[in-house]
Design a protein around this motif. Structure first.
Motif, mmCIF file in Angstrom:
data_model
loop_
_atom_site.group_PDB
_atom_site.id
_atom_site.type_symbol
_atom_site.label_atom_id
_atom_site.label_comp_id
_atom_site.label_asym_id
_atom_site.label_seq_id
_atom_site.Cartn_x
_atom_site.Cartn_y
_atom_site.Cartn_z
ATOM 1 N N THR A 1 2.613 -6.207 2.354
ATOM 2 C CA THR A 1 3.273 -4.932 3.350
ATOM 3 C C THR A 1 2.036 -4.192 3.503
ATOM 4 O OG1 THR A 1 4.167 -3.702 1.696
ATOM 5 C CG2 THR A 1 5.498 -5.469 2.517
ATOM 6 N N HIS B 1 9.281 -0.478 8.526
ATOM 7 C CA HIS B 1 8.693 -1.757 8.688
ATOM 8 C C HIS B 1 8.543 -2.759 7.491
ATOM 9 C CE1 HIS B 1 6.442 0.412 11.950
ATOM 10 N NE2 HIS B 1 6.439 1.340 11.196
ATOM 11 N N ASP B 2 8.287 -2.048 6.420
ATOM 12 C CA ASP B 2 8.073 -3.223 5.037
ATOM 13 C C ASP B 2 9.429 -3.462 4.719
ATOM 14 O OD1 ASP B 2 5.126 -1.037 4.269
ATOM 15 O OD2 ASP B 2 5.457 -2.695 5.763
ATOM 16 N N MET C 1 3.345 -8.099 6.733
ATOM 17 C CA MET C 1 3.837 -7.044 7.908
ATOM 18 C C MET C 1 2.420 -6.889 8.460
ATOM 19 S SD MET C 1 3.672 -3.960 9.218
ATOM 20 C CE MET C 1 4.160 -4.103 10.796
ATOM 21 N N ASN D 1 -2.573 3.256 3.297
ATOM 22 C CA ASN D 1 -1.635 4.481 3.539
ATOM 23 C C ASN D 1 -2.556 5.551 2.768
ATOM 24 O OD1 ASN D 1 0.094 3.358 5.382
ATOM 25 N ND2 ASN D 1 1.448 2.696 3.503
ATOM 26 N N ASN E 1 0.357 0.995 17.029
ATOM 27 C CA ASN E 1 0.483 2.227 16.567
ATOM 28 C C ASN E 1 -0.743 2.952 16.085
ATOM 29 O OD1 ASN E 1 -0.156 1.001 14.045
ATOM 30 N ND2 ASN E 1 1.968 1.288 13.511
ATOM 31 N N ASP F 1 0.844 -1.066 0.030
ATOM 32 C CA ASP F 1 -0.031 -0.034 -0.012
ATOM 33 C C ASP F 1 0.854 1.032 -0.080
ATOM 34 O OD1 ASP F 1 -0.838 0.845 3.534
ATOM 35 O OD2 ASP F 1 0.838 -0.314 2.652
ATOM 36 N N GLU G 1 -2.194 -2.556 15.358
ATOM 37 C CA GLU G 1 -1.183 -1.995 14.257
ATOM 38 C C GLU G 1 -2.053 -1.639 13.098
ATOM 39 O OE1 GLU G 1 -0.725 -3.967 11.323
ATOM 40 O OE2 GLU G 1 0.346 -2.501 10.478
ATOM 41 N N TRP G 2 -1.717 -0.568 12.227
ATOM 42 C CA TRP G 2 -2.396 0.082 11.211
ATOM 43 C C TRP G 2 -2.958 -0.984 10.067
ATOM 44 C CZ3 TRP G 2 -4.923 4.048 9.759
ATOM 45 C CH2 TRP G 2 -4.926 4.229 8.125
ATOM 46 N N ASN G 3 -1.966 -1.903 9.551
ATOM 47 C CA ASN G 3 -2.583 -2.651 8.546
ATOM 48 C C ASN G 3 -3.714 -3.530 8.814
ATOM 49 O OD1 ASN G 3 -0.298 -1.653 6.449
ATOM 50 N ND2 ASN G 3 0.943 -3.379 7.138
ATOM 51 N N ASP H 1 7.437 3.578 3.539
ATOM 52 C CA ASP H 1 8.544 2.459 3.970
ATOM 53 C C ASP H 1 7.860 1.415 2.997
ATOM 54 O OD1 ASP H 1 5.783 2.198 4.967
ATOM 55 O OD2 ASP H 1 6.486 0.558 6.529
ATOM 56 N N ASP H 2 6.786 1.133 2.213
ATOM 57 C CA ASP H 2 6.787 0.245 1.089
ATOM 58 C C ASP H 2 7.645 0.696 0.037
ATOM 59 O OD1 ASP H 2 3.858 0.983 2.492
ATOM 60 O OD2 ASP H 2 3.502 -0.909 1.703
HETATM 61 O O1 RIB Z 1 1.908 -0.368 10.880
HETATM 62 C C1 RIB Z 1 2.996 -0.284 9.660
HETATM 63 C C2 RIB Z 1 2.426 -0.558 8.605
HETATM 64 O O2 RIB Z 1 1.258 0.451 8.149
HETATM 65 C C3 RIB Z 1 3.404 -0.591 7.451
HETATM 66 O O3 RIB Z 1 2.992 -1.253 6.331
HETATM 67 C C4 RIB Z 1 3.216 1.008 6.709
HETATM 68 O O4 RIB Z 1 3.624 1.016 5.254
HETATM 69 C C5 RIB Z 1 1.831 1.086 7.176
HETATM 70 O O5 RIB Z 1 0.810 0.431 6.142
#
Ligand code: RIB
Ligand code: CA
Length: 316
Positions: A131, A242-243, A149, A41, A158, A9, A164-166, A13-14
């Motif tokens: 990711t 992260h990715d 991820m 994202n 986070n 996405d 976590e976001w994803n 970091d991707d």
């Molecule tokens: O929580 C981190 C993840 O969420 C990473 O993959 C970052 O790109 C966001 O998508």
């Protein structure tokens, strides 16, 4: 040469994970067969535009990029421009990109699934690396040799205290992905991935290693946004990548350890949406569905990134 399919996405970091994969592809260490994208994202059209742009800047314009499912399975889409910038690449605007002949019409979601099916049938040892949110992974069905991820296990979230976001963006997809897995998914979660960071000094080392690669000139403005975001969150003037660590783990390019667990995800609770739980002691009496990465060598990961970025023929 390891065949790789990435589902991302793209976000910042991707983008670094794609840059690293492209470097390995140019060195003949991986065969990047394609990229698909989810919404997370930023929206799915923009993640596809961003992915296309990064691969083009890395000389991989021939590698197919297709947008996947447009929105999460059940919950409305939430994006995070405050984390990754208006277009998902920090202060960089990649501009319009030609993604696929389908994108300008109502693209048929099935064509990204054709790409996955073809890749899996043509490459017996294909690695799938996810990711972003698990929307495409859940929609497609069980997949082999998959690294994801996502999630946070006995570690602060986070996005919410426990998520976590994803996984929070599409909790039903994450729940489905683990429930349908026919072989354990390798899971890179926040407790590990937050440990791989870039700061202005280590970013400069990467830029120097990339030398005259076109993508290098965009990294300062891409990462400045991410540095400012992390600073605003009290993490310091740095960026958690992260990715990138996820891709290195998926390819075995940095040392790591795992433990076999059974994962489940809270999808319907408002307060606990996206909470991931790993049963490490067989309490649930269910088959393990994940290999949870519990440690990774981030010093080695930094060295690996610079090795890959150097385009000298010796490849050291
Ligand atoms: O929580 C981190 C993840 O969420 C990473 O993959 C970052 O790109 C966001 O998508
Ligand atoms: Ca991502």
């Amino acid at each position: 040469m390891i065949p790789v399919l990435i589902d991302c996405d793209t976000g910042i970091d991707d983008a670094l994970a794609l840059l690293y994969l492209a470097a390995l592809h140019q060195k003949g260490e991986v065969n990047l067969v394609g990229a698909t994208t989810t919404a997370g994202n930023v929206d799915v059209t923009q993640t596809a535009i961003n992915t296309r742009w990064v691969l083009d800047q890395c000389g991989l314009g021939h590698i197919p990029v297709l947008p996947g499912q447009p929105v999460p399975l059940k919950v409305p889409l939430t994006t995070t421009p405050e984390t990754h910038g208006e277009f998902g690449l920090g202060y960089i605007n990649p501009g319009p990109q030609h993604i696929s002949q389908h994108l300008n019409q109502q693209h048929s979601p099935s064509n990204w699934q054709d790409l996955w099916r073809d890749a899996m049938s043509q490459h017996a040892d294909l690695r799938l690396i996810v990711t972003g949110p698990a929307t495409n992974l859940a929609t497609f069905g069980p997949t082999p040799r998959t690294t994801l991820m996502g999630g946070t296990y006995l570690y602060p979230g986070n996005t919410t205290p426990t998520a976590e976001w994803n996984t929070w963006v599409d909790p039903h997809a994450a729940k489905t992905a683990f429930a349908q897995a026919t072989e354990p998914i390798t899971v890179c979660s926040l407790g590990v991935t937050e440990r791989l960071t870039l700061n202005p000094d280590s970013l400069q080392l990467l830029i120097d290693a990339l030398s005259d690669a076109p993508i290098a000139s965009y990294l300062p403005e891409m990462l400045r946004f991410y540095f400012e975001f992390h600073e605003s969150q009290g993490e310091g003037y740095l960026a958690q990548i992260h990715d990138l660590l996820t891709v290195m783990i998926a390819l075995g390019k940095a040392p790591f350890t795992t433990r076999e667990v059974t994962v489940d995800v809270e999808a319907d609770s408002e307060l606990m949406r996206g909470t991931t739980v790993a049963d490490m002691r067989g309490h649930w009496g269910r088959e393990p569905n994940a290999l949870l990465v519990d440690d990774a060598d981030v010093t080695a990961a930094h060295a690996e990134l610079l090795r890959a970025a150097r385009n000298d023929s010796k490849g050291q």
